[in-house]
Motif scaffolding. Structure first.
Motif, PDB file in Angstrom:
ATOM      1  N   SER A 153      -0.563   9.236  -7.481  1.00  0.00           N
ATOM      2  CA  SER A 153      -1.936   8.586  -7.058  1.00  0.00           C
ATOM      3  C   SER A 153      -1.583   8.267  -5.446  1.00  0.00           C
ATOM      4  N   LEU A 154      -0.426   7.953  -5.248  1.00  0.00           N
ATOM      5  CA  LEU A 154      -0.283   7.654  -3.703  1.00  0.00           C
ATOM      6  C   LEU A 154      -0.192   8.869  -2.954  1.00  0.00           C
ATOM      7  N   MET A 155       0.400   9.992  -3.713  1.00  0.00           N
ATOM      8  CA  MET A 155       0.523  11.324  -2.801  1.00  0.00           C
ATOM      9  C   MET A 155      -0.762  12.021  -2.639  1.00  0.00           C
ATOM     10  N   ARG A 156      -1.665  11.928  -3.730  1.00  0.00           N
ATOM     11  CA  ARG A 156      -3.002  12.572  -3.737  1.00  0.00           C
ATOM     12  C   ARG A 156      -3.784  11.910  -2.300  1.00  0.00           C
ATOM     13  N   ARG A 157      -3.536  10.938  -1.843  1.00  0.00           N
ATOM     14  CA  ARG A 157      -4.147  10.268  -0.750  1.00  0.00           C
ATOM     15  C   ARG A 157      -3.210  10.290   0.356  1.00  0.00           C
ATOM     16  N   PHE A 158      -1.981  11.051   0.543  1.00  0.00           N
ATOM     17  CA  PHE A 158      -1.199  11.020   1.601  1.00  0.00           C
ATOM     18  C   PHE A 158      -1.811  11.435   3.041  1.00  0.00           C
ATOM     19  N   SER A 159      -2.814  12.404   3.021  1.00  0.00           N
ATOM     20  CA  SER A 159      -3.276  12.560   4.283  1.00  0.00           C
ATOM     21  C   SER A 159      -3.770  11.324   4.854  1.00  0.00           C
ATOM     22  N   VAL A 160      -4.474  10.435   4.224  1.00  0.00           N
ATOM     23  CA  VAL A 160      -4.992   9.236   4.826  1.00  0.00           C
ATOM     24  C   VAL A 160      -3.900   8.309   5.029  1.00  0.00           C
ATOM     25  N   ILE A 161      -2.966   8.239   4.102  1.00  0.00           N
ATOM     26  CA  ILE A 161      -1.918   7.104   4.344  1.00  0.00           C
ATOM     27  C   ILE A 161      -1.054   7.582   5.638  1.00  0.00           C
ATOM     28  N   GLY A 172       3.594   1.574  18.337  1.00  0.00           N
ATOM     29  CA  GLY A 172       4.903   0.727  18.192  1.00  0.00           C
ATOM     30  C   GLY A 172       4.677  -0.585  17.515  1.00  0.00           C
ATOM     31  N   TRP A 173       4.248  -0.604  16.163  1.00  0.00           N
ATOM     32  CA  TRP A 173       3.897  -1.576  15.327  1.00  0.00           C
ATOM     33  C   TRP A 173       5.109  -1.625  14.190  1.00  0.00           C
ATOM     34  N   ASN A 174       6.007  -0.615  14.176  1.00  0.00           N
ATOM     35  CA  ASN A 174       7.064  -0.418  13.544  1.00  0.00           C
ATOM     36  C   ASN A 174       6.699  -0.858  11.930  1.00  0.00           C
ATOM     37  N   PRO A 175       5.703   0.239  11.452  1.00  0.00           N
ATOM     38  CA  PRO A 175       5.596   0.323  10.007  1.00  0.00           C
ATOM     39  C   PRO A 175       6.657   0.589   9.232  1.00  0.00           C
ATOM     40  N   TYR A 176       6.788   0.202   8.033  1.00  0.00           N
ATOM     41  CA  TYR A 176       8.055   0.290   7.306  1.00  0.00           C
ATOM     42  C   TYR A 176       7.942   0.899   5.840  1.00  0.00           C
ATOM     43  N   GLN A 177       6.868   0.671   5.381  1.00  0.00           N
ATOM     44  CA  GLN A 177       6.442   0.905   3.795  1.00  0.00           C
ATOM     45  C   GLN A 177       4.978   1.111   3.682  1.00  0.00           C
ATOM     46  N   ASN A 178       4.656   2.070   2.600  1.00  0.00           N
ATOM     47  CA  ASN A 178       3.293   2.296   2.250  1.00  0.00           C
ATOM     48  C   ASN A 178       3.345   2.293   0.705  1.00  0.00           C
ATOM     49  N   ASP A 179       2.318   1.756  -0.086  1.00  0.00           N
ATOM     50  CA  ASP A 179       2.410   1.955  -1.448  1.00  0.00           C
ATOM     51  C   ASP A 179       0.959   1.906  -2.154  1.00  0.00           C
ATOM     52  N   HIS A 180       0.986   2.683  -3.276  1.00  0.00           N
ATOM     53  CA  HIS A 180      -0.265   2.235  -4.121  1.00  0.00           C
ATOM     54  C   HIS A 180      -0.295   1.114  -4.699  1.00  0.00           C
TER      55      HIS A 180
END
Length: 434
Positions: A153-161, A172-180
């Motif tokens: 489900s995460l990767m089906r919305r990969f383009s948005v994320i 320069g916000w230093n993002p470090y993780q994304n999840d469903h």
């Protein structure tokens, strides 16, 4: 000498600026200014009729003016010819419009600074992706009872994320993780903590960025606290620590303290717990917010939101969680919270805990979903109740200021009255034949 914004624009290829302020209901209002006019507009000439936004003003009141923060120019990663700048509202005489949220946060931060304290925060702002014209999750295959961390489900919305995360990296916000997350169609994206005003500005821009990129790709992003009764709601878990004025020493850290926290941190926690009933008016500011708090079990088996005013260690069922030393997490707020008022209220409550040397008492390590904390107060059950608690809080009124508290209570009570006048489908179904 400070470089003119027009010169910065020519260097960076910016053609237009969005001078943006956030009103009392968390709505972002803006004027689109061409680079050719930005230097004059940035000196406080971008006028707004305050009554047209959610501010306690009338059509008879004179214009208010947006004064952008020159240190907060965000070039839109998805539309680089545009620059976004958070602004403070000022009156014609140059005085601040003190009821506005960004001024309220700056007021509280000044109080912390006077105590020799510097607040740093981080947020975990959850959102859902809907189909653009439907009240439905955008991904029809995202139907698991426990969808949290689901890779497919995460990767089906990969383009948005990806586009949102790439944007944060460019900024320069230093993002470090994304999840469903735990609800179908729900996502969370994390970036590094920073000074409280920096994080609040980024939080405001993040909501704009998420909505804009989702729209570009044919979806609708929502930060609504509880769109569906059977699914987990959208939270905004907030992490906070207090530092010395230089920002180099974390004053919440104590290797010998319980769970790695200092006495200062526990006084702060006690203040937050003490003022939680009033704080809810800011952390949970909509009628819908109270569908998320004290909610019945969801499809996944847990709401992940608190119901009791209590704190714990690494336990996600309480209002406050202490995941490790040097910080704590407030799990109370939802994603509709105004970035500035959420932070201002949290810090104001905690500072009172420090000033009054409040004691949070022993922590509770129970699972509140199956074994509620004995004698722990319950969070407000409605926006109306939370607003009444805010109205009765002399501490938050003093910290946040009369202009803000009076304006906020007036407009939010009007909103509650509007809601109270509605006749719902449930009422029709259950009482039509009485």
């Amino acid at each position: 000498m400070t470089q003119l914004l027009s010169e910065t624009a020519r260097t960076q290829g910016i053609d237009y600026f969005l001078l943006s302020f956030t009103d009392l209901f968390g709505i972002q209002r803006a004027k689109l200014v061409p680079t050719s006019a930005i230097d004059a507009m940035a000196d406080g000439q971008a006028g707004f009729a305050g009554f047209a936004a959610w501010l306690d003003l009338t059509p008879a009141d004179p214009d208010v003016f947006a004064q952008p923060d020159r240190e907060r120019l965000y070039q839109l990663p998805w539309q680089p010819e545009l620059g976004w700048m958070p602004a403070d509202l000022i009156q014609a005489n140059g005085d601040p419009l003190e009821q506005t949220p960004r001024w309220v946060l700056k007021r509280v931060l000044a109080q912390a600074e006077a105590m020799g304290l510097r607040a740093k925060t981080g947020v975990e702002c959850e959102f859902m992706l809907f189909s653009p014209e439907e009240w439905a999750v955008s991904d029809p295959r995202d139907q698991q009872a426990k969808p949290c961390y689901d890779q497919q489900s995460l990767m089906r919305r990969f383009s948005v994320i990806r586009d949102i995360c790439d944007g944060m990296q460019k900024l320069g916000w230093n993002p470090y993780q994304n999840d469903h997350e735990d609800a179908n169609g729900q996502f969370e994206m994390n970036w590094l903590f920073d000074d409280a005003l920096v994080t609040a500005d980024r939080h405001a821009f993040f909501k704009y960025m998420v909505k804009s990129i989702a729209e570009q790709q044919g979806y609708r992003a929502t930060f609504m606290p509880k769109p569906f009764p059977h699914l987990t709601g959208n939270g905004c878990h907030t992490h906070i620590s207090l530092w010395d004025p230089s920002g180099t020493t974390n004053l919440f850290t104590d290797a010998t303290g319980e769970l790695g926290l200092s006495k200062l941190a526990y006084h702060f926690i006690a203040g937050v717990l003490h003022h939680a009933p009033a704080l809810c008016a800011l952390t949970n500011p909509t009628v819908n917010s109270y569908r998320r708090l004290n909610a019945p079990v969801t499809l996944s088996g847990a709401t992940w939101s608190p119901s009791t005013i209590s704190y714990s260690g690494n336990n996600r069922t309480h209002t406050i969680r202490i995941p490790d030393g040097g910080r704590f997490e407030l799990r109370l707020a939802d994603a509709s919270a105004n970035p500035y008022l959420l932070t201002a209220g949290l810090i104001a409550a905690g500072l009172d805990g420090i000033q009054q040397q409040r004691d949070p008492g022993p922590r509770s390590d129970n699972n509140t979903y199956t074994a509620p904390t004995a004698n722990a107060p319950i969070l407000p059950g409605s926006l109306h109740e939370a607003l009444d608690n805010l109205a009765q809080s002399s501490v938050l009124r003093t910290a946040l200021g009369d202009p803000f508290v009076n304006a906020y209570l007036k407009l939010k009570r009007q909103q509650w009255q509007e809601f109270s006048h509605q006749i719902t489908p449930w009422e029709r179904e259950t009482t039509l034949d009485c």
